[in-house]
Design a protein around this motif. Structure first.
Motif, short mmCIF file in Angstrom:
data_model
loop_
_atom_site.label_atom_id
_atom_site.label_comp_id
_atom_site.label_asym_id
_atom_site.label_seq_id
_atom_site.Cartn_x
_atom_site.Cartn_y
_atom_site.Cartn_z
N ILE A 1 -19.64 -6.68 2.16
CA ILE A 1 -18.47 -6.73 1.31
C ILE A 1 -17.46 -7.81 1.70
N ILE B 1 -13.38 -7.75 1.25
CA ILE B 1 -12.30 -6.87 0.80
C ILE B 1 -11.19 -7.69 0.17
N GLY C 1 -13.75 2.64 4.96
CA GLY C 1 -12.68 1.94 4.26
C GLY C 1 -11.51 2.88 4.00
N SER C 2 -11.39 3.32 2.75
CA SER C 2 -10.25 4.13 2.38
C SER C 2 -10.24 5.48 3.08
N ASP D 1 -3.42 3.46 5.73
CA ASP D 1 -2.46 3.25 4.64
C ASP D 1 -3.13 3.15 3.27
N LYS D 2 -4.38 3.59 3.20
CA LYS D 2 -5.01 3.67 1.88
C LYS D 2 -4.86 5.11 1.38
N ASN E 1 -5.37 -1.66 12.35
CA ASN E 1 -5.82 -1.40 10.96
C ASN E 1 -7.32 -1.20 10.99
N ASN E 2 -7.89 -0.98 9.81
CA ASN E 2 -9.32 -0.68 9.80
C ASN E 2 -10.15 -1.92 10.13
N ALA E 3 -9.66 -3.10 9.79
CA ALA E 3 -10.37 -4.32 10.17
C ALA E 3 -10.51 -4.37 11.70
N SER F 1 -9.01 3.58 7.14
CA SER F 1 -7.64 3.05 7.16
C SER F 1 -6.59 4.15 7.15
N ARG G 1 0.82 -1.23 0.00
CA ARG G 1 0.00 0.00 0.00
C ARG G 1 0.84 1.28 0.00
N SER H 1 -16.27 -0.67 -1.12
CA SER H 1 -14.97 -0.17 -1.57
C SER H 1 -14.54 -0.67 -2.93
C1 PLP Z 1 -10.02 -1.78 3.30
C2 PLP Z 1 -11.29 -1.81 4.04
C3 PLP Z 1 -11.35 -2.40 5.31
C4 PLP Z 1 -10.14 -3.04 5.95
O1 PLP Z 1 -9.19 -2.06 6.22
P1 PLP Z 1 -7.67 -2.49 6.59
O2 PLP Z 1 -7.02 -1.20 6.97
O3 PLP Z 1 -7.11 -3.11 5.36
O4 PLP Z 1 -7.76 -3.44 7.71
C5 PLP Z 1 -12.55 -2.41 5.96
N1 PLP Z 1 -13.66 -1.87 5.40
C6 PLP Z 1 -13.63 -1.29 4.18
C7 PLP Z 1 -14.90 -0.71 3.62
C8 PLP Z 1 -12.45 -1.25 3.46
O5 PLP Z 1 -12.40 -0.68 2.24
#
Ligand code: PLP
Length: 478
Positions: free
Chosen positions: A184, A186, A266-267, A300-301, A158-160, A298, A103, A234
């Motif tokens: 979704i 991912i 997400g991003s 790092d997106k 992280n976002n998860a 997130s 990323r 996403s």
């Molecule tokens: C990428 C994404 C995640 C996960 O995020 P990470 O930072 O990769 O753990 C969760 N939800 C959505 C909608 C995403 O696009």
């Protein structure tokens, strides 16, 4: 055969001690340590013994390698093993935020901040004003509030993790109401239904794949409802006869029923990308303004920082998140916090963002500039691949990647490399692709229409790229 065994060739292999006395071995011991060198030598001797045993002890008089060769082979193996596994690569895939290639690459400001934090003791959980214990979230809380308008914020791995922790805190043993159109995956192990279950929540799906109405959510709300979950789709779009409920309406509905709205972006970008000529992606500040109680995104997106997940929103909810014991298992260390803080600070000065933040710099790079770059390096690439291939400058399309604007492409330029022999094209291109992966700094492109495409949007260090090319080995490719 008892007496004959003495004359078997394996008896004439040197001992480990004999090998260790050679000059080259003394140097290797200094480099790799005694234990590793001895282990490598034992491996070499064993494989020679195995090979010899298979030949029955006859007619292999000349097949015992010279003692120097046995040593060199063992050292070569040690060197190969000592090479780092985390390898730098050239990302010429045309996907700017490529999850498989790590990323976002970080701004120099973030790299320096992270290096300082790595080298030195750091006031991570220490309030320098008051001289007592502080909180690590304090380091970025103010910046995040300023940039997003949220009352409060916390950071996890992280976002998860952000989604998991939020659901577990606010809807453990209760219902999470979500549209069927937003369930979704991912990629890898991130599938929304699994995350909801792992958080201890019960999933309540509403609507249909293509259409979900406000009344679908309203009907699903009951005494067991923990929250409404809106998820940014996403990496795909549902098009045609569709309906989704805008966040402001969901926020109102949640409020009417005294429940909560969580919006997983997400991003999640912190700036309106349309100011840089890209399509508008909802910003985090938009999501906060639209009334979500919690927003997750997130690091790092599109944000362009280190891996991280943000949970921002109402103060009392963030306080509950922070009291969840799971939070401790997901917290980030000083290195990432330092890099995050420095990255977030760049957003306070958006006019210079495209210069300083590599993700954005790459995304806004003009096709004309990339085309000039392609013309510039084309002769060097043509010379490196030789007469078995043709190399031409070609228009192509880059993607943002990592689940931002999934259908959006950005016009770009690159090199298209094709086999001169159309009949053997598939094999030739596969070998060529492997040869580029085998370079000291592997070059990763993509294959399309029997051509190896190098999208040059993310190539900045020309000198490094061309000197790397001189190592290209195309044995047997042509
Ligand atoms: C990428 C994404 C995640 C996960 O995020 P990470 O930072 O990769 O753990 C969760 N939800 C959505 C909608 C995403 O696009």
């Amino acid at each position: 055969m008892a007496s004959g065994a003495i004359s078997l060739p394996q008896r004439r292999l040197p001992s480990v001690d004999q090998l260790l006395r050679l000059d080259e071995a003394v140097v290797a011991v200094r480099l790799f340590g005694h234990a590793q060198v001895v282990a490598a030598l034992r491996e070499s001797l064993q494989s020679l013994r195995d090979a010899m045993a298979g030949v029955d002890g006859h007619g292999i008089e000349g097949s015992v390698p010279a003692i120097d060769d046995i040593l060199s082979e063992a050292i070569a193996r040690l060197e190969a093993r000592a090479a780092p596994r985390v390898r730098q690569v050239f990302n010429l895939t045309g996907t700017v935020l490529h999850t498989n290639l790590g990323r976002a690459i970080l701004a120099e400001e973030a790299i320096e901040a992270a290096a300082r934090a790595m080298r030195n003791p750091t006031a991570l959980e220490f309030d320098l004003g008051k001289g007592r214990r502080g909180e690590r979230d304090e380091l970025v809380r103010g910046l995040l509030s300023e940039l997003t308008g949220a009352e409060d914020a916390t950071v996890v791995n992280n976002n998860a993790a952000a989604v998991l922790l939020t659901l577990n805190t606010l809807a453990d043993g209760r219902n999470a109401v979500i549209s069927r159109g937003e369930l979704i995956e991912i990629g890898g192990a991130f599938r929304m239904p699994d995350i909801i279950a792992a958080a201890g929540s019960r999933i309540v799906e509403v609507g249909t794949t293509n259409r979900t109405h406000l009344r679908d959510y309203a009907r699903a709300i009951g005494p067991d409802t923990g929250l409404l979950l809106k998820v940014h789709t996403s990496n795909y779009r549902i098009q045609g006869f569709t309906k989704e409920v805008p966040a402001p309406e969901l926020a109102l509905l949640a409020k009417e029923h005294s429940t909560l709205l969580v919006n997983d972006l997400g991003s999640g970008t912190l700036v309106d990308l349309s100011r840089f000529g890209l399509s508008k992606e909802p910003t985090v500040a938009d999501a906060v303004r639209e009334g979500a109680d919690i927003v997750t995104f997130s690091g790092d997106k599109l944000l362009g920082g280190p891996q991280a997940g943000f949970i921002i929103g109402r103060r009392e909810l963030i306080a509950r998140v922070n009291r969840n014991p799971m939070k401790r298992a997901m917290r980030v260390d000083k290195i990432r916090l330092a890099a995050l803080e420095a990255t977030l600070r760049l957003y306070l000065h958006p006019e210079r963002l495209t210069e300083r933040l590599p993700t954005l710099r790459h995304l806004v790079r003009s096709p004309a500039e990339i085309e000039a770059l392609a013309q510039n390096i084309m002769p060097a690439v043509a010379a490196a691949v030789g007469s078995g291939f043709s190399v031409e400058v070609a228009a192509c399309a880059s993607q943002i990647g990592s689940g931002a604007l999934p259908l959006e492409t950005v016009p770009s330029f690159g090199l298209a490399i094709r086999s001169a022999d159309p009949k053997a094209s598939g094999q030739a291109i596969a070998s060529l692709t492997a040869a580029f992966r085998d370079l000291p700094v592997p070059v990763i492109g993509r294959i399309a229409d029997q051509a190896l495409i190098f999208d040059l949007r993310c190539l900045e260090d020309l000198a490094a790229f061309t000197s790397n090319l001189s190592h290209l080995e195309l044995s047997g490719v042509q």
